[in-house]
Design a protein around this motif. Sequence first.
Motif, PDB file in Angstrom:
ATOM      1  N   TRP A  95       0.806  -1.208   0.000  1.00  0.00           N
ATOM      2  CA  TRP A  95       0.000   0.000   0.000  1.00  0.00           C
ATOM      3  C   TRP A  95       0.844   1.265   0.000  1.00  0.00           C
ATOM      4  CZ3 TRP A  95       1.319   2.780   4.172  1.00  0.00           C
ATOM      5  CH2 TRP A  95       1.797   2.083   5.285  1.00  0.00           C
ATOM      6  N   PHE A  96       2.156   1.097   0.288  1.00  0.00           N
ATOM      7  CA  PHE A  96       3.013   2.265   0.393  1.00  0.00           C
ATOM      8  C   PHE A  96       3.421   2.723  -1.008  1.00  0.00           C
ATOM      9  CE2 PHE A  96       6.894   4.611   0.913  1.00  0.00           C
ATOM     10  CZ  PHE A  96       6.657   5.357   2.059  1.00  0.00           C
ATOM     11  N   ALA A 141       2.689   8.631   0.359  1.00  0.00           N
ATOM     12  CA  ALA A 141       3.678   9.155   1.312  1.00  0.00           C
ATOM     13  C   ALA A 141       3.639  10.680   1.326  1.00  0.00           C
ATOM     14  CB  ALA A 141       5.068   8.664   0.927  1.00  0.00           C
ATOM     15  N   VAL A 142       3.555  11.290   0.130  1.00  0.00           N
ATOM     16  CA  VAL A 142       3.499  12.749   0.037  1.00  0.00           C
ATOM     17  C   VAL A 142       2.217  13.266   0.687  1.00  0.00           C
ATOM     18  CG1 VAL A 142       3.251  14.669  -1.583  1.00  0.00           C
ATOM     19  CG2 VAL A 142       4.969  12.903  -2.006  1.00  0.00           C
ATOM     20  N   ALA A 143       1.103  12.586   0.402  1.00  0.00           N
ATOM     21  CA  ALA A 143      -0.184  13.000   0.981  1.00  0.00           C
ATOM     22  C   ALA A 143      -0.141  12.925   2.506  1.00  0.00           C
ATOM     23  CB  ALA A 143      -1.299  12.121   0.438  1.00  0.00           C
ATOM     24  N   ALA A 144       0.454  11.856   3.021  1.00  0.00           N
ATOM     25  CA  ALA A 144       0.536  11.681   4.477  1.00  0.00           C
ATOM     26  C   ALA A 144       1.411  12.766   5.097  1.00  0.00           C
ATOM     27  CB  ALA A 144       1.102  10.294   4.794  1.00  0.00           C
ATOM     28  N   LEU A 145       2.513  13.092   4.404  1.00  0.00           N
ATOM     29  CA  LEU A 145       3.417  14.130   4.890  1.00  0.00           C
ATOM     30  C   LEU A 145       2.715  15.490   4.915  1.00  0.00           C
ATOM     31  CD1 LEU A 145       6.352  13.720   5.700  1.00  0.00           C
ATOM     32  CD2 LEU A 145       7.033  14.731   3.528  1.00  0.00           C
ATOM     33  N   ALA A 146       1.964  15.773   3.858  1.00  0.00           N
ATOM     34  CA  ALA A 146       1.235  17.044   3.774  1.00  0.00           C
ATOM     35  C   ALA A 146       0.197  17.124   4.894  1.00  0.00           C
ATOM     36  CB  ALA A 146       0.571  17.165   2.410  1.00  0.00           C
ATOM     37  N   ALA A 147      -0.530  16.033   5.095  1.00  0.00           N
ATOM     38  CA  ALA A 147      -1.563  16.015   6.141  1.00  0.00           C
ATOM     39  C   ALA A 147      -0.928  16.225   7.516  1.00  0.00           C
ATOM     40  CB  ALA A 147      -2.312  14.688   6.097  1.00  0.00           C
TER      41      ALA A 147
END
Lengths: 167, 110
Positions: free
Chosen positions: B39-40, B45-51
């Motif tokens: 799933w990674f 990863a970018v979306a999670a970092l932004a959130a």
Amino acid sequence: MPTEEAGSDFPLLYERYRGLVRGVLFKLCGPSDLDDLVQEAFLRIWKGSPGFDRRSAFRTWVYAIVTHLAADHFRRKGRRPSLAAVDPDSQRGTGGDDGAVNRDLVRRGLLQLSEEHRTALVLHLYEGLSVEEISEATASKAGTVKSRLHYARLAMAQFLESQGVNV
Amino acid sequence: MTLDQFLKTFEPQAPSPPPDEAERIARRIERDRWSVPRWFTFRRAVAALAAASVMIVFLYSRIANQPTGDPREEAHQIVTDSLKQKEVWGESGTDVAGYEYLALAETVSR
């Protein structure tokens, strides 16, 4: 490792279910890619067993994994298993004896069925699953499974008749 | 012989597995254990970092603007903000600003 049914180590799980997994995948998908499919099936069973919710028997859950894997395989390939995938030697019937010829006929007959019909027939006839267990493993209604079994038998009888076998 | 009997008698037999099949699968399981999960993906990863960044900024702003509980401190803050809005709070602090400050501080403290 997760469940008591699956055992505490992989070798035990493999010993318990290798016959089931290999046998069903062979009948559902044919001999090509069989080793890869068996490996993928055990990976899914091993990884998925922590989430096994015990609502069904572990064995039924294993059948569900295997049948889903076969369905994924057909989707990836975009076709049903063709006779070209069958070892040509076995198509002729190794050794030429009736047993081998008839076994090959049955296998070819199974591969000509639709995926759903083949799955229902294999699980019922060769694995001894009840209609309810098949409906659980394939996430289908019991009535649908009965209908699939009926049409699978009909298609097999027609195929065998076309090959000169009257049953 | 019935159809079912025929099909059972001549059940197709799967070829034998490779002798090292169990070991190969066990090795694959071990390898997969340390690999990046399916799933990674880079996008996730970018979306999670932004959130996470948005969340940190939000929490920081909440903490920074939290009232201190000291009424004098709060009154000072309100007056300062108000004077800033009026644009009379010069850099050096003029008489006008000082007067405004005292007047407002008195109002607020009441």
